[in-house]
Design a protein around this motif. Sequence first.
Motif, PDB file in Angstrom:
ATOM      1  N   VAL A 160       0.860  -1.092   0.060  1.00 37.50           N
ATOM      2  CA  VAL A 160       0.363  -0.202  -0.018  1.00 37.50           C
ATOM      3  C   VAL A 160       1.248   1.009   0.207  1.00 37.50           C
ATOM      4  N   ALA A 161       1.143   1.862  -1.002  1.00 42.37           N
ATOM      5  CA  ALA A 161       1.807   3.001  -1.273  1.00 42.37           C
ATOM      6  C   ALA A 161       1.553   3.184  -2.511  1.00 42.37           C
ATOM      7  N   ASP A 162       2.575   5.000  -2.851  1.00 48.19           N
ATOM      8  CA  ASP A 162       2.533   4.963  -3.996  1.00 48.19           C
ATOM      9  C   ASP A 162       4.395   5.403  -4.468  1.00 48.19           C
ATOM     10  N   PRO A 163       4.985   4.845  -4.624  1.00 46.32           N
ATOM     11  CA  PRO A 163       6.278   4.857  -4.770  1.00 46.32           C
ATOM     12  C   PRO A 163       6.184   5.716  -5.688  1.00 46.32           C
ATOM     13  N   VAL A 164       7.471   6.557  -5.151  1.00 49.28           N
ATOM     14  CA  VAL A 164       8.441   6.963  -6.037  1.00 49.28           C
ATOM     15  C   VAL A 164       9.461   6.195  -6.710  1.00 49.28           C
ATOM     16  N   VAL A 165      10.424   5.941  -7.624  1.00 54.94           N
ATOM     17  CA  VAL A 165      10.284   5.371  -8.984  1.00 54.94           C
ATOM     18  C   VAL A 165      11.627   5.602  -9.587  1.00 54.94           C
ATOM     19  N   GLU A 166      13.164   4.872  -9.755  1.00 58.15           N
ATOM     20  CA  GLU A 166      14.194   6.082 -10.117  1.00 58.15           C
ATOM     21  C   GLU A 166      13.089   5.892 -11.570  1.00 58.15           C
ATOM     22  N   SER A 167      13.601   5.891 -12.649  1.00 60.48           N
ATOM     23  CA  SER A 167      13.907   6.259 -14.098  1.00 60.48           C
ATOM     24  C   SER A 167      14.616   7.076 -15.799  1.00 60.48           C
ATOM     25  N   GLU A 168      15.471   6.698 -16.193  1.00 63.65           N
ATOM     26  CA  GLU A 168      15.780   7.835 -16.672  1.00 63.65           C
ATOM     27  C   GLU A 168      14.950   8.530 -18.206  1.00 63.65           C
ATOM     28  N   SER A 169      13.738   7.196 -17.754  1.00 62.53           N
ATOM     29  CA  SER A 169      12.406   8.179 -18.666  1.00 62.53           C
ATOM     30  C   SER A 169      11.566   9.066 -18.575  1.00 62.53           C
ATOM     31  N   ARG A 170      11.520  10.127 -19.472  1.00 62.18           N
ATOM     32  CA  ARG A 170      10.831  10.984 -18.535  1.00 62.18           C
ATOM     33  C   ARG A 170       9.584  11.355 -19.799  1.00 62.18           C
TER      34      ARG A 170
END
Length: 259
Positions: A160-170
Amino acid sequence: MNPKFIAGPCVIESAELLDAVAERLLAPMMDGPLGDNPVMLAHSRRMRMIARRAARTATRQLSQSGFEPFALEVKFGEYAPAVVLHTSSGDVPVQGRIDRIDRWNDQDETWLRVIDYKSGLSELNLSRLYFGLQLQLIIYLAAALGRGENHPAGAFYFKVADPVVESESRDPEAVEGERVKELRLSGLYINDQAVLKAMSPGVDKIVNLTLKSDGTPQSSASMLDEDGFALLIRYAIEAAARMTDEIAAGKTGIDPKKM
């Protein structure tokens, strides 16, 4: 047998339903003197975002699944003990509450998976289970299976979360894809292709597993056959019984474990 996939609300509808529920639950707090507090306002916005994300995640995971929730907030052990610990001082019934039990009926066989909602630790660590530090989910599965002639499909944490993720894409869709991957069900699952397919045609999108090029799951410590689940359940119950004996004996020594 080909699974019959269930129909339900779409992702947008589920988020709207959760908005209405969140509004009712937060209203008493926000209508009081704390409602104008900037910190509380930020918390309420964050809780709404998490609720929407959880609704979208659950809807996505169930929309193409042969499994469907058939029991929620299931109490066990109060009247007809489903799990009993055999201790040196007698039998001890275990009481608890299972967040969700999903079921899939395959002809004359019933497969169950238990889902435990978690806002914190949401990974099942077998080392922690071995040392008796993470027995809850497996005991939940034992309690669910004890309700009839059922087979174990899996035991999972729902994050149960709204995670912040790492991504090289915009690209918003690419970032959303990373969030979906982060929120896959995590836990143990049965080594049975038919059951995994019943969970979803793209089971690797909803369960934390990796598929090989032929569509079968890669070998993993998280994948067990029915005998493996039986052994793990027996170990968890015996570990809980041993710890109960130690508590009754007054054992309070410091005994750290290194994971």
